[in-house]
Design an enzyme around this catalytic site. Sequence first.
Site, mmCIF file in Angstrom:
data_model
loop_
_atom_site.group_PDB
_atom_site.id
_atom_site.type_symbol
_atom_site.label_atom_id
_atom_site.label_comp_id
_atom_site.label_asym_id
_atom_site.label_seq_id
_atom_site.Cartn_x
_atom_site.Cartn_y
_atom_site.Cartn_z
ATOM 1 N N CYS A 134 12.730 -3.333 1.506
ATOM 2 C CA CYS A 134 11.684 -3.827 2.402
ATOM 3 C C CYS A 134 10.987 -5.011 1.738
ATOM 4 O O CYS A 134 10.842 -5.071 0.519
ATOM 5 C CB CYS A 134 10.690 -2.690 2.649
ATOM 6 S SG CYS A 134 9.183 -3.179 3.493
ATOM 7 N N HIS A 278 10.939 3.387 8.457
ATOM 8 C CA HIS A 278 10.183 2.929 7.284
ATOM 9 C C HIS A 278 9.098 1.923 7.673
ATOM 10 O O HIS A 278 7.929 2.068 7.299
ATOM 11 C CB HIS A 278 11.145 2.290 6.270
ATOM 12 C CG HIS A 278 10.470 1.687 5.082
ATOM 13 N ND1 HIS A 278 10.305 2.355 3.892
ATOM 14 C CD2 HIS A 278 9.903 0.460 4.892
ATOM 15 C CE1 HIS A 278 9.669 1.581 3.032
ATOM 16 N NE2 HIS A 278 9.416 0.421 3.610
ATOM 17 N N GLU A 279 9.482 0.921 8.441
ATOM 18 C CA GLU A 279 8.524 -0.141 8.780
ATOM 19 C C GLU A 279 7.394 0.359 9.690
ATOM 20 O O GLU A 279 6.268 -0.139 9.618
ATOM 21 C CB GLU A 279 9.251 -1.322 9.436
ATOM 22 C CG GLU A 279 10.306 -1.982 8.564
ATOM 23 C CD GLU A 279 9.767 -2.513 7.246
ATOM 24 O OE1 GLU A 279 8.552 -2.845 7.167
ATOM 25 O OE2 GLU A 279 10.541 -2.594 6.282
ATOM 26 N N HIS A 282 4.589 1.373 7.624
ATOM 27 C CA HIS A 282 3.717 0.260 7.237
ATOM 28 C C HIS A 282 2.767 -0.113 8.371
ATOM 29 O O HIS A 282 1.584 -0.367 8.147
ATOM 30 C CB HIS A 282 4.560 -0.960 6.867
ATOM 31 C CG HIS A 282 5.266 -0.843 5.559
ATOM 32 N ND1 HIS A 282 4.676 -0.306 4.432
ATOM 33 C CD2 HIS A 282 6.531 -1.191 5.192
ATOM 34 C CE1 HIS A 282 5.540 -0.345 3.425
ATOM 35 N NE2 HIS A 282 6.665 -0.859 3.868
ATOM 36 N N HIS A 288 4.232 1.734 -0.145
ATOM 37 C CA HIS A 288 5.454 2.312 -0.696
ATOM 38 C C HIS A 288 5.152 3.474 -1.641
ATOM 39 O O HIS A 288 4.131 3.497 -2.312
ATOM 40 C CB HIS A 288 6.253 1.235 -1.435
ATOM 41 C CG HIS A 288 6.898 0.257 -0.519
ATOM 42 N ND1 HIS A 288 7.075 -1.074 -0.842
ATOM 43 C CD2 HIS A 288 7.409 0.404 0.731
ATOM 44 C CE1 HIS A 288 7.672 -1.697 0.168
ATOM 45 N NE2 HIS A 288 7.878 -0.811 1.133
#
Length: 366
Positions: A134, A278-279, A282, A288
């Site tokens: 990432c 995953h994103e 965020h 992380h």
Amino acid sequence: MLHDKKKMLLSFFSCFFLITLVTLQSKIHARTPAIVTVNPKNTSSAGEIRSHRWHEFEKLRDAAKGSSVDGISELKRYFHRFGYLEAEDMRNSSTDLFDSNLEMAITKYQEKLGLSITGELDSATVSELMSPRCGVPDVAGKLHGAESYAYFAGRPRWGRKAPMRLTYAFSAANPIHASSLSEEEVRAAFRRSFARWAAVIPAAFAESADYESADIKIGFYSGEHGDGEAFDGVLGVLAHAFSPESGRFHLDAAETWAVDFGREGAAAAVDLESVATHEIGHLLGLGHTAVKEAVMYPSLRPRERKVELKMDDVRGVQALYGSNPNFSFGAFSESDIYSNGSVGEDEVIRLSLCLLLLFIMLCFCI
């Protein structure tokens, strides 16, 4: 008579000690759940894996402090990009000297990513450095007990009332360029990714046809695309997303995106659903983690699939938004609960009791 009592007590303590130790050991061994990596049907794009820019870090393996090796300057720029070297530490960034600042950056990197802390470019560290990842910097987050989840600076979050509702939309001007994927397959992958987060916090995510007014804006971009975070082609940086309440979610259009490795045989294929999950973390405010099994770990290797939230992910996001009323930790398997790879407080107590019992046993034997 006294001798017989000692034998009975010794037998009792021995059995209790062995049972407790076996139980503890089984729990520790359950802490490393498998991450699925599917081998390619062919190696047609293996050259792309070898040629991406970070693969050059291979020649830095075992480089020692004080040495000068071609490629060290690129490694310094890598560490600066991902938050391990400050601007003032970059004065010698144009040189290939392995200096004290680089050693400190390596140590911070190893600590953040849960690697053995050596301050050296050992095999495990170099392998991780070469992995696609990432583009969000590995901001230093405050650790929470045995967990390693982290947040962006200032701990931003969406300020909606619970249960919050967020909309997302895909950029018509920047669609995915993957001939092997249909538009519905792409949308379905994102729906599943959003649903995983919605299952653990009081939130709902709905796709919108109105890109401009959507809370979350998703697009596939190449190179420099106006946010100061240029993509670098095949592998390298896969995607990046911004902290709340920006809602910007960008993926590298150069990647070979896949939703089914059985159908996509490219060696450099990247699982779209894993990256999306995953994103979204965020977008919700998570940084992380050092837990390699967690969704919020920064790297993802080609043909690796990692979509299931782990305990570290769940506890991190619930600390921001609270729990979905329908969520229960009982749904997690033991390997999920202990996926942070460290021995918890209960295990420390159990181990201490084992040692105490062993001491008592020895006293009786004297």
